[in-house]
Design an enzyme around this catalytic site. Sequence first.
Site, PDB file in Angstrom:
ATOM      1  N   GLY A   1    -135.371 -16.785  63.582  1.00 49.88           N
ATOM      2  CA  GLY A   1    -134.947 -17.602  64.723  1.00 49.88           C
ATOM      3  C   GLY A   1    -133.670 -17.090  65.352  1.00 49.88           C
ATOM      4  O   GLY A   1    -133.532 -17.053  66.581  1.00 49.88           O
ATOM      5  N   CYS A   2    -132.724 -16.679  64.527  1.00 50.32           N
ATOM      6  CA  CYS A   2    -131.445 -16.194  65.039  1.00 50.32           C
ATOM      7  C   CYS A   2    -131.627 -14.876  65.790  1.00 50.32           C
ATOM      8  O   CYS A   2    -130.954 -14.627  66.796  1.00 50.32           O
ATOM      9  CB  CYS A   2    -130.445 -16.038  63.903  1.00 50.32           C
ATOM     10  SG  CYS A   2    -130.067 -17.621  63.104  1.00 50.32           S
ATOM     11  N   THR A   3    -132.542 -14.048  65.325  1.00 50.15           N
ATOM     12  CA  THR A   3    -132.816 -12.788  66.009  1.00 50.15           C
ATOM     13  C   THR A   3    -133.446 -13.047  67.374  1.00 50.15           C
ATOM     14  O   THR A   3    -133.051 -12.437  68.374  1.00 50.15           O
ATOM     15  CB  THR A   3    -133.720 -11.886  65.146  1.00 50.15           C
ATOM     16  OG1 THR A   3    -133.043 -11.621  63.908  1.00 50.15           O
ATOM     17  CG2 THR A   3    -134.041 -10.586  65.853  1.00 50.15           C
TER      18      THR A   3
ATOM     19  N   ALA B   1    -130.638 -14.390  69.658  1.00 53.49           N
ATOM     20  CA  ALA B   1    -129.683 -13.340  70.019  1.00 53.49           C
ATOM     21  C   ALA B   1    -130.301 -12.350  71.004  1.00 53.49           C
ATOM     22  O   ALA B   1    -129.644 -11.933  71.967  1.00 53.49           O
ATOM     23  CB  ALA B   1    -129.195 -12.617  68.768  1.00 53.49           C
TER      24      ALA B   1
END
Length: 163
Positions: free
Chosen positions: A51-53, A56
């Site tokens: 999710g963070c990738t 970002a």
Amino acid sequence: MAKAQINQNEFEPFTAPDFTLPSSRGGDVTLRDLKGQWVVLFFYPKDNTEGCTIEAREFSALAGEFGALDTALFGISKDSLKKHTNFINKFDLDLTLLADESTQTIQAYGLWAEKTLYGKKYMGTERATFLIHPDGTVRKVWRNVKVGGHAAEVLSALKGFKS
């Protein structure tokens, strides 16, 4: 730092908690030094997670548009600068990431929360984004963000405030 009190149902602008954090581009970033321009802070749990990738990469793809609107864009997590640098290089991100290893800033924004994964409880960063006006007040907050399309939603809100 005082902890931000956020009620999304009746949102009123409030002064963004100030901070100074080390930057992936070198040196430190201090929020009060950015007065006079819009600022987007997106807080996320951990570098190199799915999710963070996605989040970002979406913010990175729109970084030029945020910049064209005289808006500083920062991602903040508790990861170290070394982890941030590896994350940026691995995915060729056009972002400035700030390291909050002590979680002091994450806590000041009210985002250090109890989470549950596979039945195990732990403390971690809640995914959220703050849109800060040039006068230093928070004008919009997104809590418990769903990552797909979020960066575009933030950009759209920014354009709405600027028009």
